[in-house]
Design an enzyme around this catalytic site. Structure first.
Site, PDB file in Angstrom:
ATOM      1  N   GLN A 126      92.549   1.556  24.119  1.00 44.33           N
ATOM      2  CA  GLN A 126      92.004   1.957  25.417  1.00 44.33           C
ATOM      3  C   GLN A 126      92.594   3.283  25.894  1.00 44.33           C
ATOM      4  OE1 GLN A 126      93.481  -0.291  28.768  1.00 44.33           O
ATOM      5  NE2 GLN A 126      91.474  -0.367  29.732  1.00 44.33           N
ATOM      6  N   GLY A 127      91.744   4.192  26.301  1.00 41.89           N
ATOM      7  CA  GLY A 127      92.207   5.464  26.862  1.00 41.89           C
ATOM      8  C   GLY A 127      91.793   5.586  28.315  1.00 41.89           C
ATOM      9  N   TYR A 128      92.532   4.951  29.170  1.00 47.14           N
ATOM     10  CA  TYR A 128      92.228   4.991  30.604  1.00 47.14           C
ATOM     11  C   TYR A 128      93.284   5.829  31.334  1.00 47.14           C
ATOM     12  CZ  TYR A 128      88.526   1.404  31.147  1.00 47.14           C
ATOM     13  OH  TYR A 128      87.357   0.699  31.144  1.00 47.14           O
ATOM     14  N   SER A 129      94.528   5.311  31.394  1.00 42.75           N
ATOM     15  CA  SER A 129      95.578   5.944  32.188  1.00 42.75           C
ATOM     16  C   SER A 129      95.935   7.323  31.649  1.00 42.75           C
ATOM     17  CB  SER A 129      96.845   5.084  32.176  1.00 42.75           C
ATOM     18  OG  SER A 129      96.623   3.869  32.826  1.00 42.75           O
ATOM     19  N   GLU A 244      84.961  -9.206  33.582  1.00 43.85           N
ATOM     20  CA  GLU A 244      85.293  -9.669  32.242  1.00 43.85           C
ATOM     21  C   GLU A 244      86.776  -9.933  32.054  1.00 43.85           C
ATOM     22  OE1 GLU A 244      83.221 -10.775  30.259  1.00 43.85           O
ATOM     23  OE2 GLU A 244      81.439 -10.039  31.288  1.00 43.85           O
ATOM     24  N   SER A 377      98.374  -2.682  39.384  1.00 43.96           N
ATOM     25  CA  SER A 377      99.668  -3.235  39.804  1.00 43.96           C
ATOM     26  C   SER A 377      99.464  -4.281  40.898  1.00 43.96           C
ATOM     27  CB  SER A 377     100.565  -2.121  40.336  1.00 43.96           C
ATOM     28  OG  SER A 377     100.110  -1.727  41.618  1.00 43.96           O
ATOM     29  N   ASN A 378     100.469  -5.113  41.105  1.00 45.07           N
ATOM     30  CA  ASN A 378     100.319  -6.149  42.130  1.00 45.07           C
ATOM     31  C   ASN A 378     100.109  -5.547  43.516  1.00 45.07           C
ATOM     32  OD1 ASN A 378     100.676  -7.830  39.980  1.00 45.07           O
ATOM     33  ND2 ASN A 378     102.245  -9.113  40.949  1.00 45.07           N
ATOM     34  N   GLU A 379     100.596  -4.335  43.714  1.00 47.39           N
ATOM     35  CA  GLU A 379     100.363  -3.671  45.001  1.00 47.39           C
ATOM     36  C   GLU A 379      98.892  -3.261  45.130  1.00 47.39           C
ATOM     37  OE1 GLU A 379     103.114  -3.204  43.067  1.00 47.39           O
ATOM     38  OE2 GLU A 379     104.204  -4.474  44.486  1.00 47.39           O
TER      39      GLU A 379
END
Lengths: 392, 349
Positions: A126-129, A244, A377-379
C-alpha cells in the site's frame, strides 16, 4: 434478545475449527503462538491452503472467487483463526485492493488482477502515507503528471507494510492541485519493477523490518493503471476505510493474548509466590477480562447493526479505539508480568526460566504500540465519532 | 444472535418510559428523593398499577417476568428517569419471597400495598455474608432476632423485613427499629435494629439464595447505570453544543470532544456487559458475569459521572442542574452491593 450464535453460525464455527485443526500447519501455529516473525513463504503457504479451501478472499463476493460471507461469518472466521494462532491474512491485495477493484475497477482490471491476488502471483502493498501526510492523508504530495498515455510519478510513500515482499503497489497520487486537496487525488496501480522506484527498509523500535519507504523518481506508469476516474481516489480511499474493514475490534487476538497472560501468571513468580496469587495484579487482569467480554458483545451488536443495513461509521471507530486499548493493555501487563526477564533483546541460547511463548513478548508489546497509531490513529477515530455526535 | 427485546418487554419499557416522562420529572424526583420517606407513595402506587412490580416476578408466582431481561428493562428506565422509588429493595425482597411459598405477601408486594426491605449487611460487615452478628434464637414456634442491620435499602418505607442471620437462616418480620436516612444521591436506606424481635423462619440455609438475589440486584444496578449514563451523556453533548466561550460553542474544542467520545465508548461497553449479564442471570455462570458487569459498571459509570461534571464546568456543580443528580447517582452505584474491587475478587473465585 439472544446472545448465542444461530445454529447455522454455530455449524459454521465448528466447520472453521475443524478446518484449522486439520489444515493449519503445526510449524505456522507454533510461530504464531511464540510471536515469531513469519517469512514470506510462511504467509504464502497459508494463503495457498486457504485458497484451496475457497476461504482466502473473505471480503469478496462468490462470483469473483470470494467467500461471500456475512460480516458475522467473517468475524467468526477471524476470531477462530486468531485463537488458533494462524497467520493473519495479509490484507493489502485481498481485503483492500480486491474490494476496491470489485467496486471501482474496469472489467479488464478485475479479470486480470483478482485471480493473481488469489493464487499468490502478485503480492500487493500500500502506498498511502507520506512523510508529510499521515493523519492528514489528503495533503499527500506524490505527483502523477500525465504524459501521453503514461503518468510520470514523483514523490515518496512511507509505512509501506511488507513492501519488501511485494511486486506491486497501489498508490494514492496527486493528479490535480486546484480545488480542495481531496479533489485532486487518484488511485493508481504500479508495478514495483518500474524503473525509478526504490524501496528502503524502516527498522522499527523493537528491531524488526515490517515497514518501508518507497521513492518514486520519474516512474512511468500506463494511464490504464488508473482505478476509477482520475481525481476519484479520495472517494475510493474512504470507501475502503468505511466498508471493507475487517476484524477492527481484534477480539480473537485479545482473547488469545489474555489466555496467554493468565498462563504466564501461573508460570512466573513475584515475591516467591506464583504471580497468579497476587490479588492486585490479578485484579487488573480481571478488569481487562470484563472489558474484553463487553467488547465481544459490542462487536456483535455492531456487526448485527451492519447486517440490518445500518451504515458503518462511528461504530467501527469505537471498536477500533476500544479494541486496540484492550489489546495494548493486555500486552503491557504481559510485559510487566515478566519482570526483569522482559528485557533480553538478542540473547539466543540462554535459559531465562520463562515460557517459550513469552520469548518475543516484549518485542511484540513494542511493535503493538502501532495498533493505536495506524489505520487512522485513535485520535482520528475520536474525531470521526465526535463529528457524528456534535455535527459539523 | 438477536439484540432486540421481545415485543412484550419493549412494551413494558415503553409504557414505563412514558409514565416516568409524563409524571416523574426531576423537580418531582428531587422533592421526594431527599426527604422522608425518601420516595413518593403516590408514584409507587401508580407503578404497581402499571404492572411494573409484577414484571419482576416469574409467572409461577403470579407475575409476568422475573428474568434477567425483565429486570434490565425496568431498571434501565428507572436509570433514565433517575427514579428513586424503592425498586431495588422490592426486587431483592420479591426475589427471595418467591422462593419460599409466600404467595400472599408476593401478591401484596406486587399490588404495592406492602413494601419490603432485605436486611443482610451490618455496620461491621457491609459487603459479605459471612461473620454476621445478628442472631436468631428459637423460642417456641417463633424465633427472636437480635442485632443491627445496616445498608438496608428501602427500610424507611418498608413494613416487612427479610433478614439474614448469623446461622445462615433467613427470617421474616414486620418489626424492627428503623433509623432511616436519605442517600446523597437520593432514595432511602436505613439501619434496622432488632431487639428480641419475633420472626418466622423462611429457611435455615438462605445464603445461596441471598447471593442469587443480590446478583439480581447487581444486575438491576448495572441496568440503572446504563439508563442514567445514556441520559447524562446526551445532556453533556447538548450542553457542549450550546455553551459559548471564546466566541464559539465549546463543542468545537477537540479536547472536550475526545473526552465526550471516551464517555460514549464506555456507555456502549457498559450496555454490552449488562446485556451479557442479563442473559446469564438464570444460568450457572450467573455470579461470574454479574461480577464482571458490576466491575465494569463501577468503572464506566464513575468515569461518565465524573467526566460529565467536569465537562459541564460550574453548572454541573449545582443542585439545580439535573445532570448533577445523575452524576451523583452514577458515581454512588459503585458503592451498592459490592464495588468494583469486591467484584474483581468475585471474578477470581
Amino acid at each position: 434478545m439472544d446472545l448465542t450464535l444461530t445454529p447455522e453460525e454455530q455449524a459454521f464455527r465448528d466447520e472453521v475449527r475443524e478446518f484449522l485443526k486439520t489444515s493449519l500447519p503445526e510449524d505456522l501455529a507454533l510461530k504464531g503462538e511464540n510471536l515469531e516473525e513469519l517469512s514470506k513463504s510462511d504467509v504464502e503457504r497459508w494463503h495457498a491452503i486457504l485458497n484451496a479451501r475457497g476461504w482466502l478472499a473473505v471480503t469478496w463476493p462468490v462470483e469473483y472467487g470470494g467467500t461471500g460471507w456475512t460480516a458475522v461469518e467473517r468475524n467468526i472466521f477471524e476470531e477462530e483463526c486468531a485463537m488458533a494462532n494462524a497467520p493473519r491474512i495479509v490484507p493489502f491485495g485481498l481485503n483492500m485492493l480486491g474490494p476496491v477493484l470489485i467496486k471501482f475497477g474496469s472489467e479488464e482490471q478485475k479479470a486480470e488482477i483478482l485471480p493473481r491476488i488469489l493464487d499468490g502471483t502478485d503480492w500487493w502493498c500500500q502506498g498511502y502515507s507520506e512523510p508529510g501526510a499521515g493523519s492528514d492523508l489528503a495533503s499527500l504530495k506524490t505527483r502523477a503528471v500525465r504524459d501521453g498515455d503514461e503518468y510520470v510519478i514523483n514523490g515518496q510513500k512511507t509505512w509501506t507494510t511488507l513492501g519488501q515482499y511485494a511486486n506491486k503497489i497501489f498508490c494514492l497520487v496527486r493528479t490535480a492541485t486546484e480545488g480542495k486537496p481531496q479533489q485532486g487525488i487518484s488511485f493508481v496501480l504500479v508495478d514495483l519493477d518500474t524503473p525509478g522506484i526504490e524501496m528502503r527498509p524502516i527498522r522499527l523500535l523493537e528491531g524488526g523490518h515490517e515497514v518501508n519507504e518507497v521513492f518514486f523518481t520519474d516512474a512511468r506508469v500506463p494511464v490504464a493503471n488508473l482505478v476509477g476516474e482520475e481525481n476519484q481516489g479520495w472517494t475510493i480511499a474512504k470507501y475502503l476505510l468505511t466498508h471493507e474493514r475487517t476484524n477492527i475490534a481484534g477480539v480473537g487476538f485479545s482473547t488469545r493474548d489474555l489466555a496467554k497472560l493468565k498462563r504466564l501468571t501461573e508460570a512466573v513468580k513475584r515475591n516467591g509466590r506464583p504471580l497468579a496469587e497476587d490479588p492486585v495484579f490479578m485484579g487488573k487482569i480481571y478488569e481487562l477480562e470484563a472489558d474484553l467480554e463487553a467488547l465481544r458483545i459490542t462487536n456483535m451488536r455492531m456487526l448485527q447493526q451492519a447486517k440490518d443495513g445500518a451504515a458503518p461509521g462511528a461504530e467501527s471507530s469505537m471498536l477500533k479505539i476500544k479494541g486496540t486499548v484492550i489489546r495494548q493493555a493486555i500486552g503491557s501487563l504481559y510485559r510487566t508480568a515478566l519482570g526483569p526477564q522482559a528485557a533480553p533483546f538478542e540473547a539466543d541460547g540462554i535459559d531465562f526460566g520463562i515460557p517459550t511463548e513469552a520469548m518475543y513478548a516484549t518485542a511484540a508489546y513494542f511493535n503493538n504500540r502501532k495498533l493505536s497509531i495506524y489505520g487512522g490513529s485513535n485520535e482520528i477515530q475520536r474525531n470521526i465519532i465526535a463529528k457524528g455526535m456534535f455535527g459539523g | 444472535m438477536d439484540f432486540k427485546h421481545t415485543e412484550d418487554r419493549r412494551m413494558l419499557g415503553d409504557s414505563l418510559r412514558r409514565y416516568l416522562t409524563d409524571k416523574y420529572d426531576i423537580e418531582h424526583r428531587n422533592k421526594s428523593a431527599y426527604s422522608a420517606p425518601f420516595h413518593d407513595p403516590g408514584t409507587w402506587q401508580e407503578l404497581a398499577e402499571l404492572g411494573i412490580l409484577s414484571a419482576l416476578v416469574p409467572p409461577a408466582n403470579g407475575g409476568f417476568g422475573g428474568e434477567g431481561f425483565d429486570i434490565s428493562v425496568v431498571f434501565e428506565e428507572f436509570g433514565r428517569a433517575l427514579c428513586a422509588e424503592p425498586m431495588l429493595a422490592t426486587l431483592l425482597g420479591l426475589n427471595l419471597l418467591c422462593r419460599y411459598e409466600q404467595q400472599e405477601l408476593v401478591n401484596e408486594l406486587m399490588a404495592g400495598t406492602r413494601k419490603v426491605a432485605v436486611a443482610v449487611f451490618e455496620p461491621d460487615n457491609s459487603d459479605s455474608l459471612t461473620d454476621l452478628q445478628t442472631t436468631a434464637e428459637q423460642s417456641g414456634d417463633s424465633w427472636l432476632l437480635n442485632g443491627t442491620k445496616s445498608v438496608v435499602y428501602g427500610a424507611p418505607t418498608a413494613d416487612l423485613f427479610v433478614v439474614l442471620a448469623s446461622d445462615g437462616g433467613l427470617y421474616l418480620t414486620e418489626d424492627g427499629e428503623v433509623a432511616g436516612y436519605a442517600m446523597i444521591d437520593g432514595g432511602g436506606a436505613g439501619q434496622v435494629t432488632f431487639d428480641a424481635t419475633p420472626a418466622t423462619q423462611l429457611t435455615d440455609d438462605g445464603v445461596a439464595d441471598v447471593e442469587a438475589a443480590l446478583d439480581a440486584g447487581r444486575l438491576a444496578l448495572c441496568a440503572e447505570a446504563v439508563g442514567a449514563m445514556d441520559v447524562l451523556l446526551a445532556m453533556t453533548v447538548e450542553y457542549l453544543s450550546q455553551r459559548q466561550q471564546f466566541g464559539t460553542v465549546i463543542a468545537t474544542f477537540q479536547a472536550l470532544q475526545h473526552r465526550t467520545v471516551d464517555m460514549a465508548v464506555e456507555v456502549e461497553q457498559c450496555r454490552s456487559i449488562t446485556t451479557l449479564a442479563a442473559s446469564k442471570l438464570d444460568t450457572p455462570e450467573r455470579a461470574r458475569y454479574v461480577a464482571m458487569a458490576k466491575n465494569l459498571i463501577g468503572r464506566g459509570a464513575t468515569l461518565v459521572g465524573e467526566e460529565a461534571t467536569q465537562l459541564h464546568g460550574g453548572i454541573g456543580m449545582t443542585w439545580e442542574y439535573a445532570g448533577s443528580h445523575y452524576a451523583k447517582r452514577l458515581i454512588m452505584i459503585d458503592h451498592q452491593l459490592g464495588d468494583r474491587f469486591i467484584q474483581q475478587q468475585r471474578m477470581a473465585s
